[in-house]
Design a protein around this motif. Structure first.
Motif, PDB file in Angstrom:
ATOM      1  N   ALA A  47       0.807  -1.239   0.000  1.00  0.00           N
ATOM      2  CA  ALA A  47       0.000   0.000   0.000  1.00  0.00           C
ATOM      3  C   ALA A  47       0.831   1.277   0.000  1.00  0.00           C
ATOM      4  N   TRP A  48       1.843   1.300  -0.830  1.00  0.00           N
ATOM      5  CA  TRP A  48       2.724   2.458  -1.011  1.00  0.00           C
ATOM      6  C   TRP A  48       2.203   3.296  -2.178  1.00  0.00           C
ATOM      7  N   ILE A  49       1.948   4.565  -1.948  1.00  0.00           N
ATOM      8  CA  ILE A  49       1.471   5.481  -2.986  1.00  0.00           C
ATOM      9  C   ILE A  49       2.680   6.229  -3.543  1.00  0.00           C
ATOM     10  N   ASN A  50       3.001   6.000  -4.818  1.00  0.00           N
ATOM     11  CA  ASN A  50       4.247   6.542  -5.351  1.00  0.00           C
ATOM     12  C   ASN A  50       4.227   6.603  -6.872  1.00  0.00           C
ATOM     13  N   ALA A  51       5.203   7.327  -7.404  1.00  0.00           N
ATOM     14  CA  ALA A  51       5.470   7.328  -8.848  1.00  0.00           C
ATOM     15  C   ALA A  51       6.930   6.969  -9.070  1.00  0.00           C
ATOM     16  N   SER A  52       7.369   5.951  -8.385  1.00  0.00           N
ATOM     17  CA  SER A  52       8.783   5.740  -8.113  1.00  0.00           C
ATOM     18  C   SER A  52       9.605   5.165  -9.262  1.00  0.00           C
ATOM     19  N   PHE A  62       1.447   9.214 -15.406  1.00  0.00           N
ATOM     20  CA  PHE A  62       0.157   8.643 -15.031  1.00  0.00           C
ATOM     21  C   PHE A  62       0.116   8.364 -13.532  1.00  0.00           C
ATOM     22  N   ARG A  63       1.200   7.840 -13.001  1.00  0.00           N
ATOM     23  CA  ARG A  63       1.248   7.550 -11.568  1.00  0.00           C
ATOM     24  C   ARG A  63       1.195   8.846 -10.750  1.00  0.00           C
ATOM     25  N   ARG A  64       1.859   9.887 -11.244  1.00  0.00           N
ATOM     26  CA  ARG A  64       1.817  11.175 -10.551  1.00  0.00           C
ATOM     27  C   ARG A  64       0.384  11.726 -10.567  1.00  0.00           C
ATOM     28  N   TYR A  65      -0.302  11.573 -11.689  1.00  0.00           N
ATOM     29  CA  TYR A  65      -1.705  11.974 -11.783  1.00  0.00           C
ATOM     30  C   TYR A  65      -2.550  11.195 -10.767  1.00  0.00           C
ATOM     31  N   ALA A  66      -2.241   9.911 -10.605  1.00  0.00           N
ATOM     32  CA  ALA A  66      -2.973   9.088  -9.639  1.00  0.00           C
ATOM     33  C   ALA A  66      -2.694   9.544  -8.209  1.00  0.00           C
ATOM     34  N   MET A  67      -1.461   9.924  -7.915  1.00  0.00           N
ATOM     35  CA  MET A  67      -1.149  10.440  -6.584  1.00  0.00           C
ATOM     36  C   MET A  67      -1.986  11.688  -6.271  1.00  0.00           C
ATOM     37  N   GLU A  68      -2.127  12.562  -7.265  1.00  0.00           N
ATOM     38  CA  GLU A  68      -2.984  13.731  -7.080  1.00  0.00           C
ATOM     39  C   GLU A  68      -4.428  13.298  -6.849  1.00  0.00           C
ATOM     40  N   LEU A 315     -18.166  -3.995 -22.184  1.00  0.00           N
ATOM     41  CA  LEU A 315     -17.184  -4.621 -21.296  1.00  0.00           C
ATOM     42  C   LEU A 315     -15.978  -3.707 -21.127  1.00  0.00           C
ATOM     43  N   SER A 316     -15.580  -3.500 -19.874  1.00  0.00           N
ATOM     44  CA  SER A 316     -14.336  -2.809 -19.562  1.00  0.00           C
ATOM     45  C   SER A 316     -13.508  -3.676 -18.625  1.00  0.00           C
ATOM     46  N   VAL A 317     -12.203  -3.437 -18.650  1.00  0.00           N
ATOM     47  CA  VAL A 317     -11.255  -4.215 -17.852  1.00  0.00           C
ATOM     48  C   VAL A 317     -10.371  -3.261 -17.067  1.00  0.00           C
ATOM     49  N   ALA A 318     -10.070  -3.621 -15.825  1.00  0.00           N
ATOM     50  CA  ALA A 318      -9.134  -2.851 -15.001  1.00  0.00           C
ATOM     51  C   ALA A 318      -8.309  -3.852 -14.191  1.00  0.00           C
ATOM     52  N   VAL A 319      -7.134  -4.200 -14.720  1.00  0.00           N
ATOM     53  CA  VAL A 319      -6.278  -5.209 -14.094  1.00  0.00           C
ATOM     54  C   VAL A 319      -4.860  -4.659 -14.039  1.00  0.00           C
ATOM     55  N   MET A 320      -4.231  -4.729 -12.867  1.00  0.00           N
ATOM     56  CA  MET A 320      -2.901  -4.129 -12.741  1.00  0.00           C
ATOM     57  C   MET A 320      -2.259  -4.506 -11.419  1.00  0.00           C
ATOM     58  N   HIS A 321      -0.932  -4.437 -11.394  1.00  0.00           N
ATOM     59  CA  HIS A 321      -0.196  -4.334 -10.146  1.00  0.00           C
ATOM     60  C   HIS A 321      -0.041  -2.838  -9.877  1.00  0.00           C
ATOM     61  N   SER A 322       0.314  -2.483  -8.661  1.00  0.00           N
ATOM     62  CA  SER A 322       0.301  -1.081  -8.218  1.00  0.00           C
ATOM     63  C   SER A 322      -1.127  -0.546  -8.157  1.00  0.00           C
ATOM     64  N   GLY A 323      -2.049  -1.391  -7.794  1.00  0.00           N
ATOM     65  CA  GLY A 323      -3.440  -0.975  -7.726  1.00  0.00           C
ATOM     66  C   GLY A 323      -3.686   0.115  -6.702  1.00  0.00           C
ATOM     67  N   VAL A 324      -2.959   0.103  -5.584  1.00  0.00           N
ATOM     68  CA  VAL A 324      -3.202   1.108  -4.555  1.00  0.00           C
ATOM     69  C   VAL A 324      -2.852   2.494  -5.073  1.00  0.00           C
ATOM     70  N   THR A 325      -1.689   2.655  -5.682  1.00  0.00           N
ATOM     71  CA  THR A 325      -1.324   3.959  -6.236  1.00  0.00           C
ATOM     72  C   THR A 325      -2.333   4.412  -7.282  1.00  0.00           C
ATOM     73  N   LEU A 326      -2.715   3.516  -8.177  1.00  0.00           N
ATOM     74  CA  LEU A 326      -3.467   3.906  -9.369  1.00  0.00           C
ATOM     75  C   LEU A 326      -4.970   4.013  -9.157  1.00  0.00           C
ATOM     76  N   ALA A 327      -5.486   3.519  -8.052  1.00  0.00           N
ATOM     77  CA  ALA A 327      -6.935   3.391  -7.869  1.00  0.00           C
ATOM     78  C   ALA A 327      -7.725   4.668  -8.149  1.00  0.00           C
TER      79      ALA A 327
END
Length: 356
Positions: A47-52, A62-68, A315-327
């Motif tokens: 559960a680390w929120i980052n754009a690392s 995209f990850r920075r946008y998700a952090m915002e 149909l839409s799909v949302a599958v990923m690792h880093s789900g916590v950052t990107l949610a």
């Protein structure tokens, strides 16, 4: 007045919860189908929120946008529990640290070099302090199950139905259009279906002839019993990433996602926890409570799969690792795309069609 779009979201982890919240907030008629609140992979997240480190620029952006997006969510749902505690990192070579600092600094990431005294001041309980580390103050954490449940409760308050204990068994379709989901509670008809079921999404997609190129590597995370405050933020040391949760548990993995524990999971957990204890002063009373092995839904090229399935309507799909950052980003963008029937440009790099 137009009839609200009827959307079934399969999955109640951090991604499914965010999609449900954002859909319900925009007026959709939402039904969430899941084994349990909080999902299966989400409870095993670091559960680390980052754009690392290690991402190409388009994915960093995209990850920075998700952090915002987490800052926005904290205003919409004030008790969601985001903690911008920052991180200290020295889990790479000096050369890589220099590259990381230069490149990400140029991109606008709040990263700076710190010395041994700085590290000791930030994390006084560390028994092993590096001469040089990197500090990223803008990174954070969230308690993932609690955050998912808060979003689900928010969706429910706006009329969403939450069907827990209902296993999704397959997609319903007429021609190339998905019309609903077959579940253990019976058939659920829908104008649109979202697969946000983590490792289970590929099996469900296959029932409609859709292939998701997803792997599910295991990751071991150890959890201590609740203890006094010993860590102020994220600590990313070589072979050990750790943080302290809101309830006082220190959790750790060999890296942020955890690594394969092998056949003897208990032995691997004991070794990892011993390493954790050696990293902290006065840790004689620190005890292992339990460990988790999460199976991380990871697309084969490492990037998320997000968006409408081009071969199937509805149909839409949302599958990923880093789900916590990107949610937050996934929930907002995908809900907009579903309800407007217009493609979201930010999702272009992450569509299933890139796999051909």
């Amino acid at each position: 007045m137009a009839k609200p779009k009827n959307v079934v979201v399969v999955g109640a982890g951090i991604i499914g919860a965010s999609i449900a919240w954002h859909l319900a907030r925009q007026g959709a008629a939402v039904t969430v189908v899941a084994e349990k609140s909080g999902g299966v992979a989400t409870p095993a997240s670091f559960a680390w929120i980052n754009a690392s480190w290690g991402n190409p620029e388009f994915y960093f952006r995209f990850r920075r946008y998700a952090m915002e997006g987490w800052q926005r969510l904290a205003k919409e749902l004030p008790d969601i529990g985001v903690n911008w505690c920052g991180s200290i990192c020295w889990d790479m070579s000096l050369e890589d640290m220099e590259t990381y600092t230069t490149q990400y600094g140029r991109w606008g990431y709040g990263i700076r070099r710190i010395n041994r005294d700085d590290v000791a001041a930030l994390e006084p309980y560390l028994s092993q302090v590096p001469a040089i580390a990197l500090r990223i103050a803008e990174e954070g954490v969230v308690e993932p199950v609690a955050a998912a449940q808060r979003m689900l409760a928010g969706a429910q308050a706006r009329g969403a139905r939450l069907l827990y204990g209902a296993n999704a068994q397959g997609l319903l379709q007429e021609g190339n259009r998905i019309t609903g989901v077959a579940t253990t509670f019976g058939a659920l008809q829908a104008d649109h279906v979202v697969l946000a079921a983590g490792a289970g999404a590929a099996v469900l997609a296959k029932t409609a002839g859709v292939t998701l190129p997803v792997e599910t590597p295991p990751g071991l995370i150890v959890h201590s019993r609740p203890t006094e405050k010993r860590l102020n933020g994220l600590v990313l040391a070589p072979e050990l990433h750790m943080r302290q949760t809101a309830e006082g548990r220190i959790i750790a993995g060999a890296d942020f996602g955890g690594r394969d524990p092998g056949e003897d999971q208990q032995a691997a957990a004991d070794r990892l926890f011993t390493k954790l204890r050696t990293m902290l002063k006065g840790a004689d009373d620190l005890a292992l409570d339990f460990f988790t092995v999460g199976y991380r839904p990871t697309p084969k090229d490492g990037f998320p799969i997000i968006g409408k399935a081009e071969t199937h309507e509805g149909l839409s799909v949302a599958v990923m690792h880093s789900g916590v950052t990107l949610a937050p980003a996934v929930g907002l963008l995908l809900s907009r795309e579903i309800l407007s029937d217009k493609p979201e440009e930010r999702l272009t790099p992450f569509r299933l069609s890139r796999f051909g």
